[in-house]
Every structure is written in C-alpha cells, then in structure tokens.
Design an enzyme around this catalytic site. Structure first.
Site, PDB file in Angstrom:
ATOM      1  N   ARG A  37      -4.102  10.080   2.315  1.00 24.94           N
ATOM      2  CA  ARG A  37      -3.375  11.184   2.929  1.00 24.94           C
ATOM      3  C   ARG A  37      -4.161  12.487   2.834  1.00 24.94           C
ATOM      4  NH1 ARG A  37       1.941   9.591  -0.302  1.00 24.94           N
ATOM      5  NH2 ARG A  37       0.248   9.354  -1.780  1.00 24.94           N
TER       6      ARG A  37
ATOM      7  N   SER B 257       7.030   7.752  -0.281  1.00 26.67           N
ATOM      8  CA  SER B 257       8.355   7.152  -0.511  1.00 26.67           C
ATOM      9  C   SER B 257       9.158   7.991  -1.499  1.00 26.67           C
ATOM     10  CB  SER B 257       8.199   5.732  -1.063  1.00 26.67           C
ATOM     11  OG  SER B 257       7.536   4.918  -0.139  1.00 26.67           O
TER      12      SER B 257
ATOM     13  N   HIS C 207       3.420   4.124   6.098  1.00 24.81           N
ATOM     14  CA  HIS C 207       2.955   2.775   5.735  1.00 24.81           C
ATOM     15  C   HIS C 207       2.772   1.915   6.995  1.00 24.81           C
ATOM     16  CE1 HIS C 207       5.250   3.413   1.707  1.00 24.81           C
ATOM     17  NE2 HIS C 207       3.962   3.430   1.420  1.00 24.81           N
TER      18      HIS C 207
ATOM     19  N   LYS D  93       8.342  -1.699 -14.187  1.00 21.42           N
ATOM     20  CA  LYS D  93       8.733  -0.510 -13.413  1.00 21.42           C
ATOM     21  C   LYS D  93      10.008  -0.746 -12.620  1.00 21.42           C
ATOM     22  CE  LYS D  93       4.226   1.654 -12.643  1.00 21.42           C
ATOM     23  NZ  LYS D  93       3.223   1.951 -11.618  1.00 21.42           N
TER      24      LYS D  93
END
Ligand code: PNS
Length: 162
Positions: free
Chosen positions: A92, A129, A17, A41
């Site tokens: 990615r 993460s 990040h 969430k």
C-alpha cells in the site's frame, strides 16, 4: 503450471484484497487465496476461518483460476505442499515495505519461493481490514470498501456483538 498464493488474515476481505487477487490471477495460471489460521490469534478475529473463507469464495467467485484455502503453520510449507512458486503481496505504501521485505527474505531463506510485490491501486492505498472494522463499529459507511456480502456479514456480526 505457475502457481501463486495470496496469503492473509482476510478478517474480512476488502475490495483492496480482491484487486490484488484479481491482478495475481492475470499473472499466474492458478492462484490460491490462503487464509492464515493461527489459533493463538483466533480470539481477536471478528470472523472464524470458515466464515472468512466463505466470504473469499464469493468475493473471488468471478475468477476461474482462483482457489480459496486455509493454512496453519508456515506459509512456506503451504507453498511446498501445493507446488506454489510465488507469494503475491500488495504494497500500500512505503510503511508496508519494511515488514514485507523482512517476511519475503525470511520465506526465501526457508525455501526457494519468490515474493512478488504488487502496488496497491491508489483508490485502495488506505484500506485495511482493521480500519474497516473500526469505522463500521462506530457507524461509518464502509459500503465502497468491501464487497456487498461482506458489508452484510459485518453489519450483522457487529450488531450481534453490540
Ligand atoms: O493479513 P495479514 O495479517 O498481514 O497476513 C499475515 C500472514 C498470514 C500472511 C503471515 O502472518 C503469515 O505468512 N503467517 C504464516 C506463518 C509464517 O509463515 N510466518 C513466517 C513469516 S516470515
């Protein structure tokens, strides 16, 4: 002034990040790192929004034109309220592309905001993460994957929960 936003959950911020934020900061006059605060969430998160933002403040503290913010609701509303012209997302691998393209097109249909994709640096292409948390939970070494302050917070939080 050209403003951009790097949005995400950042639970917690990783070196991947920080790399994307740093590169966005080189492309735009001002960059918001915006932590999505989706209350539905929140129970699945390891860190509270305030903790995630505090970690980002420190991890991005060396970047003068970066500000950390929280947002609830639509990202496009955050962009409109803060005069943000572009959403910056790291890609990615090709597996990220389908979903990111869908979100970019949905966001563009809601407002005029552009999405700029930045290829993740190869050394971070596997980094997420969720994987960092899983590896750390089972005692793996994630010291090269997150900023030192995050490693400390992660170790402490996982010990509390053990
Ligand atoms: O780090 P993440 O979990 O991939 O971040 C996802 C995030 C926060 C960027 C995304 O869920 C988001 O933009 N949420 C805000 C709600 C919204 O605008 N949804 C419509 C997206 S097309």
């Amino acid at each position: 002034m050209r403003r951009a936003v790097c949005p995400g959950s950042f639970d917690p911020v990783t070196n991947g990040h920080v790399d994307i934020v740093q590169r966005a900061a080189g492309l735009f006059d001002e960059v918001f790192v915006a932590v999505g605060v989706n209350r539905s969430k929140s129970s699945s998160r390891l860190f509270t929004p305030e903790e995630r933002m505090a970690m980002l403040e420190q991890a991005c503290g060396h970047l003068d034109n970066v500000r950390v913010a929280g947002f609830e609701g639509l990202l496009t509303d955050f962009c409109a309220e803060n005069d943000v012209a572009a959403i910056v997302k790291g890609l990615r691998a090709v597996t990220d592309f389908d979903y990111e393209l869908q979100m970019a097109q949905m966001n563009a249909s809601l407002t005029e905001v552009e999405t700029v994709f930045v290829p993740t640096s190869p050394e971070y292409s596997f980094l997420a993460s969720s994987l960092v948390k899983e590896v750390a939970r089972f005692g793996g070494d994630v010291s090269g994957l997150v900023p030192p302050l995050v490693l400390e917070a992660l170790t402490a939080r996982l010990a509390e929960r053990a």
